[in-house]
Design a protein around this motif. Sequence first.
Motif, mmCIF file in Angstrom:
data_model
loop_
_atom_site.group_PDB
_atom_site.id
_atom_site.type_symbol
_atom_site.label_atom_id
_atom_site.label_comp_id
_atom_site.label_asym_id
_atom_site.label_seq_id
_atom_site.Cartn_x
_atom_site.Cartn_y
_atom_site.Cartn_z
ATOM 1 N N GLU A 1 -3.730 -3.638 -4.048
ATOM 2 C CA GLU A 1 -2.561 -2.875 -4.472
ATOM 3 C C GLU A 1 -1.394 -3.804 -4.804
ATOM 4 O O GLU A 1 -0.688 -3.606 -5.801
ATOM 5 C CB GLU A 1 -2.147 -1.891 -3.369
ATOM 6 N N TYR B 1 -3.570 9.161 -7.605
ATOM 7 C CA TYR B 1 -4.448 8.930 -6.449
ATOM 8 C C TYR B 1 -4.366 10.129 -5.505
ATOM 9 O O TYR B 1 -3.877 10.051 -4.410
ATOM 10 C CB TYR B 1 -4.044 7.651 -5.712
ATOM 11 N N ARG B 2 -4.837 11.240 -5.973
ATOM 12 C CA ARG B 2 -4.798 12.475 -5.165
ATOM 13 C C ARG B 2 -5.964 12.501 -4.185
ATOM 14 O O ARG B 2 -7.016 12.006 -4.447
ATOM 15 C CB ARG B 2 -4.841 13.707 -6.054
ATOM 16 N N TYR C 1 0.513 3.909 -3.282
ATOM 17 C CA TYR C 1 -0.080 5.239 -3.165
ATOM 18 C C TYR C 1 0.950 6.353 -3.007
ATOM 19 O O TYR C 1 0.589 7.531 -3.053
ATOM 20 C CB TYR C 1 -1.070 5.270 -1.993
ATOM 21 N N ALA D 1 -7.620 5.331 3.631
ATOM 22 C CA ALA D 1 -8.812 4.473 3.612
ATOM 23 C C ALA D 1 -8.452 2.999 3.637
ATOM 24 O O ALA D 1 -9.268 2.164 4.056
ATOM 25 C CB ALA D 1 -9.646 4.789 2.379
ATOM 26 N N SER D 2 -7.237 2.643 3.185
ATOM 27 C CA SER D 2 -6.882 1.232 3.090
ATOM 28 C C SER D 2 -5.945 0.778 4.208
ATOM 29 O O SER D 2 -5.824 -0.414 4.473
ATOM 30 C CB SER D 2 -6.210 0.949 1.743
ATOM 31 N N TYR E 1 -6.614 7.862 -0.228
ATOM 32 C CA TYR E 1 -6.636 6.474 -0.696
ATOM 33 C C TYR E 1 -5.831 5.589 0.253
ATOM 34 O O TYR E 1 -6.274 4.498 0.629
ATOM 35 C CB TYR E 1 -6.072 6.388 -2.116
ATOM 36 N N TRP E 2 -4.633 6.065 0.623
ATOM 37 C CA TRP E 2 -3.840 5.289 1.578
ATOM 38 C C TRP E 2 -4.543 5.239 2.935
ATOM 39 O O TRP E 2 -4.644 4.172 3.541
ATOM 40 C CB TRP E 2 -2.444 5.904 1.743
ATOM 41 N N SER F 1 -2.821 11.245 1.829
ATOM 42 C CA SER F 1 -3.522 10.577 0.732
ATOM 43 C C SER F 1 -4.796 9.921 1.258
ATOM 44 O O SER F 1 -4.718 9.013 2.083
ATOM 45 C CB SER F 1 -2.627 9.509 0.097
ATOM 46 N N ARG G 1 0.831 -1.218 0.000
ATOM 47 C CA ARG G 1 0.000 0.000 0.000
ATOM 48 C C ARG G 1 0.857 1.257 0.000
ATOM 49 O O ARG G 1 0.541 2.237 -0.694
ATOM 50 C CB ARG G 1 -0.925 -0.007 1.218
#
Length: 406
Positions: A294, A405-406, A150, A209-210, A206-207, A204, A146
């Motif tokens: 990922e 992935y902004r 990201y 959230a994961s 995205y990061w 980020s 991950r």
Amino acid sequence: MHQLNRRTVVRGGAALGAGALLAAGQASPWTWSPAASVPGAGTGADPRTTWDPECDEIVAELARRGRIPEVNALLRSWTQNGQPLPAGLPADLRDFLTRARRPPAWTDPGKLAAATAFNAKRGTYLGALYGFASGMMSTVIPHEARAVYYSWGGAAMKDRISKTAKLGYDIGTSNAYQSTGEMTVTCIKTRLAHSGVRALLPKSPYWAASAEQKLPISQADMMVTWHSLPTTVMRLLKVWQVPVDDAESAGFLHSWQLAGHYLGIRDEYLPATWAAARAQAKQMLDPVLAPTPEGIKLADMLLNLGHELDLSLLSRGVLGALTRFMLGDTIADWLRIPREPVWTPLLETSWGPFIAVREGLLEIGTPPAIYWTFDEILRQFVLLYMSELRLPINIAIPTQNNPHYR
């Protein structure tokens, strides 16, 4: 010599994936004792809740003052271990780098000489193992997958691979930690880059959230990555029954202990012996291996690397079969790598005798055509691994995350 057969050769690869079936991702108490570390003592702090505060604070302050582009430009010319630091660096960074580059008191020149002998004998194997076995394993280390995907590395995979290749190349040189070598500088620049990722990646969405971490690249994460390199290499060399001299084995470990130190891993987490490393890996590496969306995408990029570099023998099918052979069926299935109808059984039945012939342990065994093919695979792996080193490689502090992935 122990009998070489399909069962012995495949057993070790399968073991690398089997540990991941044990409650992957679940928290467990930190029980590894610092008494088994290089200094033989420590605080016993849980590395999952520890990062690299000194370096992180300096990089965060440089970012706050808007000086990271300037620092990156200045550090570009700093490549050799004994080279003076560039003029014009901020005072706090200069002081930190002066401390960070000092050899630890436990540095052993005799062991480093033994490491040089080991690398000279096993360089072909090491190129393949660093460049692919460890690289593919990184895609099933969830925190690492991950963080790479990201961060800026996910948008520039060939650039990231080149920097990983430089780390493996520099540690294998005869002067790795000498004044004319580059390994110390490579590690410290990587340490700065990690601090840059810690500063940027939490921004980020995205990061965030994961990931289940507040910050990426903890001490535990660095230890896991460390084990994906020397510990995994030594595991596979043992599975392949490659004879390794005890002194050279200890020297190889010592070279990686130093690498861990310069990368910012606290000395109390660096295993003092291979027995301690194996015990630590069972707690730190094996249980965390697991697939992620990922990681599957990163593995797909890596499988295409041979084709992109026009090394015809390293087709996607061969690289996939080698992943299954080296890391086991579990990991290959996680990464959605199919079982190759020709290459997979050929590797399982013929790799062991090939290694035995190559090491002078058997006079007859592998058919000449298969022997040549396997030897050519190893040779091309080294070419693949080294091809990214044709131009000067600069490890810099990142200034942005993956722009996709902004």
